[in-house]
Design an enzyme around this catalytic site. Sequence first.
Site, PDB file in Angstrom:
ATOM      1  N   SER A 183      78.176  56.431  65.353  1.00 18.87           N
ATOM      2  CA  SER A 183      77.169  56.599  66.287  1.00 18.87           C
ATOM      3  C   SER A 183      75.739  56.840  65.807  1.00 18.87           C
ATOM      4  CB  SER A 183      77.648  57.902  67.155  1.00 18.87           C
ATOM      5  OG  SER A 183      77.348  59.061  66.130  1.00 18.87           O
ATOM      6  N   HIS A 211      81.686  54.711  71.207  1.00 19.06           N
ATOM      7  CA  HIS A 211      80.798  53.896  71.284  1.00 19.06           C
ATOM      8  C   HIS A 211      81.402  52.252  71.049  1.00 19.06           C
ATOM      9  CE1 HIS A 211      77.205  56.329  71.201  1.00 19.06           C
ATOM     10  NE2 HIS A 211      77.824  57.173  70.512  1.00 19.06           N
ATOM     11  N   LYS A 242      79.887  57.086  78.330  1.00 15.36           N
ATOM     12  CA  LYS A 242      78.622  55.912  77.898  1.00 15.36           C
ATOM     13  C   LYS A 242      78.676  54.461  78.558  1.00 15.36           C
ATOM     14  CE  LYS A 242      78.561  58.426  73.489  1.00 15.36           C
ATOM     15  NZ  LYS A 242      79.376  59.628  73.696  1.00 15.36           N
TER      16      LYS A 242
END
Length: 395
Positions: A183, A211, A242
């Site tokens: 990240s 991610h 996200k």
Amino acid sequence: MITEKRTQFLADELEQLRRQGLFRPLRILESAQDTEVIVDGKRVLNLSSNNYLGLTTHPRLKAAMIEATEKWGAGSGAVRTIAGTMTVHEDLERRLAEFKHTEASLVLQSGFTANLGVLQSLVKEGDVIISDELNHASIIDGIRLSKAERSIFKHRDMDDLERHLEMHREKRVKLVVTDGVFSMDGDIAPLPAIVERAERFGALVMVDDAHASGVLGKNGRGSVNHFGLDGRVDLQMGTLSKAIGVLGGYVAGPQPVRDFLIHRARPFLFSTSHPPGVAAACIAAIDVLLAEPERIDRLWKNTARFKEGLKRMGFETGASETPITPVIVGKGAVAMDFSDRLFKLGVFAQGIGFPTVAEGRARIRTIVTSVHTDAQLDRALEAFAKAGKELGVIA
């Protein structure tokens, strides 16, 4: 006041942060999460959001959330194991398992709690968790909560991973855990090599795809699918907060893992389930990933444009291979000053320093999204060039 005396140690530590130039107040958005946002009354380009695909404001997600809220209410009113499991929760988990090509999945309140729940409950005293040294804080905290032994291998170093596997060859359970995309640096785990070594030593593999979900793999299925490893990775953890654009975390894998976590994962057992509108919006996000793959194509085009611009100007972007692009400047105070100058130039990009990243590796952490325009990215690059020259970060 007496209370002030008892908390003076906190005031002293905060003052130390201020002297180091590392104290940062919360930045408050006064608009929806988008490519441009209003912060402190100022409209700025947003390069600090995890909203990779622009789904936070997608009409299908908003409509699904409103419809489910009207039907089911604003909240669920209970934990999943008592009276908080609704049809919409089960539908989401079924859709996630299908999407991730796994037998089952389980949704938790956040990606952080998903990692805590798995690592705290799945392995026990006498077992071992073998973890990449740059794994996310939630993995680190999950390992701390576990009674299993911890064994930390050097970042992406497969010889060192093999050394740790050999060291713990006789353990009852060996769990290798890694981020899929790291990240802070934006590099990708060498999953094929990790899986090959884990299989050779009879170890389980867990991948944190927070991610990578919505970013890597076909239709954004993640790093496991990206490398063609469907069916060979035991546990895939992901986030719904996200690229998915909503809220929550999940674990995808074999049915016995789901059943075990329902009975033993403390964050699942002792937290109220998601509001039905949240679950419905997550389902809508999966539909969008399947129906609009061009969003991911655009994300990668934007990523390439921005990275090339930064490198052309002489910025150091480390080992990034993904839309997470760090602009590494060295000292924490420089990163914070850089961030403030960017803000004055109309770009919202947050500085990151120690302890989130190593001393001397402070950076501006940027993420471009699929909904940024070429003109917006060019404006951002102009601001980086101006601020970088003012601070002597680039010539």
